[in-house]
Design a protein around this motif. Structure first.
Motif, PDB file in Angstrom:
ATOM      1  N   GLY A  85     -33.234 -19.049   2.219  1.00 22.03           N
ATOM      2  CA  GLY A  85     -34.092 -17.892   2.386  1.00 22.03           C
ATOM      3  C   GLY A  85     -33.281 -16.649   2.727  1.00 22.03           C
ATOM      4  O   GLY A  85     -32.264 -16.728   3.414  1.00 22.03           O
ATOM      5  N   HIS A  86     -33.717 -15.511   2.233  1.00 21.11           N
ATOM      6  CA  HIS A  86     -33.069 -14.233   2.569  1.00 21.11           C
ATOM      7  C   HIS A  86     -33.860 -13.624   3.715  1.00 21.11           C
ATOM      8  O   HIS A  86     -34.884 -12.958   3.519  1.00 21.11           O
ATOM      9  CB  HIS A  86     -33.053 -13.308   1.356  1.00 21.11           C
ATOM     10  CG  HIS A  86     -32.403 -11.985   1.629  1.00 21.11           C
ATOM     11  ND1 HIS A  86     -31.108 -11.865   2.081  1.00 21.11           N
ATOM     12  CD2 HIS A  86     -32.889 -10.709   1.517  1.00 21.11           C
ATOM     13  CE1 HIS A  86     -30.813 -10.585   2.238  1.00 21.11           C
ATOM     14  NE2 HIS A  86     -31.879  -9.868   1.908  1.00 21.11           N
ATOM     15  N   SER A 145     -29.447 -15.688 -10.357  1.00 22.00           N
ATOM     16  CA  SER A 145     -29.740 -15.631  -8.934  1.00 22.00           C
ATOM     17  C   SER A 145     -28.460 -15.659  -8.135  1.00 22.00           C
ATOM     18  O   SER A 145     -27.457 -16.217  -8.568  1.00 22.00           O
ATOM     19  CB  SER A 145     -30.607 -16.832  -8.534  1.00 22.00           C
ATOM     20  OG  SER A 145     -31.800 -16.815  -9.271  1.00 22.00           O
ATOM     21  N   PRO A 146     -28.459 -15.070  -6.933  1.00 22.63           N
ATOM     22  CA  PRO A 146     -27.276 -15.134  -6.095  1.00 22.63           C
ATOM     23  C   PRO A 146     -26.924 -16.567  -5.774  1.00 22.63           C
ATOM     24  O   PRO A 146     -27.797 -17.410  -5.641  1.00 22.63           O
ATOM     25  CB  PRO A 146     -27.701 -14.370  -4.833  1.00 22.63           C
ATOM     26  CG  PRO A 146     -28.865 -13.545  -5.237  1.00 22.63           C
ATOM     27  CD  PRO A 146     -29.538 -14.292  -6.324  1.00 22.63           C
ATOM     28  N   ALA A 147     -25.644 -16.848  -5.649  1.00 27.48           N
ATOM     29  CA  ALA A 147     -25.234 -18.198  -5.313  1.00 27.48           C
ATOM     30  C   ALA A 147     -25.688 -18.549  -3.912  1.00 27.48           C
ATOM     31  O   ALA A 147     -25.638 -17.737  -3.009  1.00 27.48           O
ATOM     32  CB  ALA A 147     -23.708 -18.298  -5.393  1.00 27.48           C
ATOM     33  N   VAL A 180     -23.469 -16.006   0.009  1.00 26.93           N
ATOM     34  CA  VAL A 180     -23.676 -17.240   0.754  1.00 26.93           C
ATOM     35  C   VAL A 180     -23.239 -17.046   2.205  1.00 26.93           C
ATOM     36  O   VAL A 180     -22.711 -15.995   2.586  1.00 26.93           O
ATOM     37  CB  VAL A 180     -22.881 -18.411   0.136  1.00 26.93           C
ATOM     38  CG1 VAL A 180     -23.322 -18.657  -1.299  1.00 26.93           C
ATOM     39  CG2 VAL A 180     -21.375 -18.142   0.198  1.00 26.93           C
ATOM     40  N   LYS A 181     -23.456 -18.075   3.010  1.00 26.29           N
ATOM     41  CA  LYS A 181     -22.971 -18.062   4.375  1.00 26.29           C
ATOM     42  C   LYS A 181     -21.492 -18.443   4.404  1.00 26.29           C
ATOM     43  O   LYS A 181     -20.978 -19.058   3.466  1.00 26.29           O
ATOM     44  CB  LYS A 181     -23.782 -19.046   5.220  1.00 26.29           C
ATOM     45  CG  LYS A 181     -25.266 -18.718   5.279  1.00 26.29           C
ATOM     46  CD  LYS A 181     -26.019 -19.785   6.051  1.00 26.29           C
ATOM     47  CE  LYS A 181     -27.519 -19.476   6.077  1.00 26.29           C
ATOM     48  NZ  LYS A 181     -28.286 -20.532   6.779  1.00 26.29           N
ATOM     49  N   ALA A 182     -20.836 -18.114   5.527  1.00 27.44           N
ATOM     50  CA  ALA A 182     -19.417 -18.430   5.658  1.00 27.44           C
ATOM     51  C   ALA A 182     -19.165 -19.930   5.537  1.00 27.44           C
ATOM     52  O   ALA A 182     -18.173 -20.361   4.942  1.00 27.44           O
ATOM     53  CB  ALA A 182     -18.892 -17.908   6.999  1.00 27.44           C
ATOM     54  N   GLU A 183     -20.092 -20.738   6.076  1.00 29.25           N
ATOM     55  CA  GLU A 183     -19.919 -22.191   5.999  1.00 29.25           C
ATOM     56  C   GLU A 183     -19.870 -22.670   4.556  1.00 29.25           C
ATOM     57  O   GLU A 183     -19.151 -23.615   4.213  1.00 29.25           O
ATOM     58  CB  GLU A 183     -21.066 -22.895   6.739  1.00 29.25           C
ATOM     59  CG  GLU A 183     -21.100 -22.665   8.237  1.00 29.25           C
ATOM     60  CD  GLU A 183     -21.785 -21.356   8.601  1.00 29.25           C
ATOM     61  OE1 GLU A 183     -22.245 -20.645   7.681  1.00 29.25           O
ATOM     62  OE2 GLU A 183     -21.836 -21.034   9.807  1.00 29.25           O
ATOM     63  N   THR A 184     -20.646 -21.998   3.690  1.00 33.57           N
ATOM     64  CA  THR A 184     -20.673 -22.400   2.287  1.00 33.57           C
ATOM     65  C   THR A 184     -19.367 -22.065   1.591  1.00 33.57           C
ATOM     66  O   THR A 184     -18.930 -22.780   0.678  1.00 33.57           O
ATOM     67  CB  THR A 184     -21.854 -21.723   1.569  1.00 33.57           C
ATOM     68  OG1 THR A 184     -23.058 -22.028   2.272  1.00 33.57           O
ATOM     69  CG2 THR A 184     -21.985 -22.220   0.137  1.00 33.57           C
ATOM     70  N   VAL A 185     -18.723 -20.974   2.013  1.00 37.35           N
ATOM     71  CA  VAL A 185     -17.420 -20.631   1.433  1.00 37.35           C
ATOM     72  C   VAL A 185     -16.443 -21.778   1.673  1.00 37.35           C
ATOM     73  O   VAL A 185     -15.711 -22.199   0.771  1.00 37.35           O
ATOM     74  CB  VAL A 185     -16.883 -19.322   2.051  1.00 37.35           C
ATOM     75  CG1 VAL A 185     -15.466 -19.044   1.545  1.00 37.35           C
ATOM     76  CG2 VAL A 185     -17.799 -18.153   1.718  1.00 37.35           C
TER      77      VAL A 185
END
Length: 433
Positions: free
Chosen positions: A405-406, A72-74, A26-31
């Motif tokens: 999206g990747h 699927s990746p989180a 995930v993105k840092a914001e999602t962490v």
């Protein structure tokens, strides 16, 4: 788990925000969103510039996300779809835990739809459309070009019906069920009849038959059509059903969700597949020999229509049940024989069982219907399943079905299109001097 910004460092290996994000996919914001929701704990050491995270805790969350999203990746969204509607298992399928083929053998399409929506059987129930809704939908459908396909007509009918319903934005269960019971018969009534008739009564199967065939149906033929409708009510997360759930996740009303399903259904790999099998059976009947017809399909690099299904290594239970009903249909024997000949011929190349598209093609050929009739049957039947899935999705967190999206394109910054490298041009809105 709470954010830990002070106190002693928790035991175990620590990860930076970047490392945690990479592990979770995930993105840092999602962490940090995970932290705010209590799914992760963080620690910022005194004088440190960023938070750190316990590696075991992050890995556990990553495993949980993969499990819930089917591997699927989180992404910070929940793409794992938990459903109580349909189970497909060991070459059988079930509606709310009950064998779907048994339901179709014993109950009408409307009764099965009610079971799918509410978990209750209502013997004898029939769906009838309001005259005002039908009138608007018919006018809209009649305005289409003559060559319009069945899904074109149904999409227009849905939009027209929605325009007559000021309560369509009410997403409560009772309101959506009320919409479903009116929308499905409206779709049928909006289709042009194959012959002039002043009658528009009886079961939904009877009304639909008049839109598909110029022939008078016998009881066995109507039963076969009703069985087909019941068998096709739902089939887990087919492509069209997933589109419906995405629309419902965004809180689109029921008409809009059904429109999303119809938009996907028209593809030759989904709702329109039976039309290909219909044309193949007609060719076999015309030529009296399946071999050249099957050979032409394979020569063109196509799969033989109506054979095999990715979810059933063995026999498609829907095909088996519909074939049993077709055996009782007086005019079905030639088409049934053609289907058997195709299967026997194709088995020399690839041993595959017939799927429901083949059985549906037998029904439409035997009923004197056009090739696109199977697509109409499929769409009308599946509307009930789409409503069931929309209802489920309305009970979930809004906008949960929003994957990230990747990105694999060129990394920024890139030169502006048409700009020569090193050529810094002034904006036309910037004053000179």
């Amino acid at each position: 788990m709470r954010d830990q910004e002070s106190g002693r460092v928790p035991p175990g290996r620590r990860l930076s925000t970047k490392e945690a994000a990479e592990l979770l996919g995930v993105k840092a914001e999602t962490v940090y969103a995970y932290v705010s929701r209590g799914q992760l704990s963080s620690y910022r050491p005194p004088g440190g510039r960023g938070s750190t995270f316990d590696a075991e805790e992050v890995e556990a969350l990553a495993r949980r996300n993969r499990r819930e999203s089917g591997g699927s990746p989180a992404t910070g969204t929940d793409m794992g779809v938990r459903t109580r509607i349909t189970l497909i298992e060991s070459d059988r399928y079930y509606f709310r835990g009950v064998d779907a083929t048994e339901l179709a053998a014993r109950h009408s399409y409307e009764e099965i739809a009610e079971w799918l929506w509410t978990g209750q059987l209502r013997p004898g129930i029939t769906f009838h459309a309001p005259l005002a809704s039908v009138a608007v939908a018919r006018r809209a459908v009649d305005s289409l070009p003559e060559h319009s396909g069945p899904t074109d007509r149904l999409r227009v009918a849905v939009a027209a019906a929605a325009s007559t319903d000021p309560l369509r934005f009410d997403l409560s269960e009772d309101a959506v069920l009320g919409t479903a019971r009116l929308l499905i018969p409206t779709l049928v009534a909006a289709l042009p009849p194959q012959r002039r008739t002043h009658r528009d009564e009886g079961s939904l199967a009877q009304r639909l038959w008049r839109r598909l065939s110029p022939r008078d149906p016998d009881e066995a033929s109507l039963r076969a059509l009703d069985t087909a409708l019941g068998l096709l009510v739902d089939h887990d997360l087919a492509a069209s059903t997933l589109a419906v759930r995405v629309a419902a996740s965004a809180r689109a009303h029921a008409y809009a969700a059904v429109s999303a399903g119809l938009g996907v259904l028209e593809g030759p790999l989904h709702g329109a597949a039976s039309g290909l099998a219909h044309r193949m059976l007609v060719e076999v009947l015309d030529q009296g020999d399946p071999a050249p017809v099957v050979a032409e399909e394979l020569r063109a690099g196509r799969r033989v229509p109506g054979l095999g299904h990715r979810l059933y290594p063995g026999e498609d239970p829907r095909a088996r049940a519909l074939f049993a009903a077709l055996e009782e249909m007086p005019d079905a024997e030639p088409a049934l024989a053609a289907a058997r000949d195709v299967m026997a011929t194709a088995a020399r190349h690839t041993p595959l069982h017939a799927n429901v598209d083949m059985a549906l093609a037998v029904l439409t050929v035997a009923g004197g219907m056009l090739p696109a009739a199977g697509e109409t049957i499929f769409a009308v039947a599946r509307t009930a399943g789409w409503i069931a899935h929309a209802l489920e999705e309305y009970g979930e967190r809004p906008l949960r079905m929003r994957p990230s999206g990747h990105y694999v394109g060129p990394r920024p910054p890139q030169p502006f299109p048409g700009q020569v490298t090193g050529d810094v041009r002034k904006s036309p809105w910037t004053k000179s001097g």
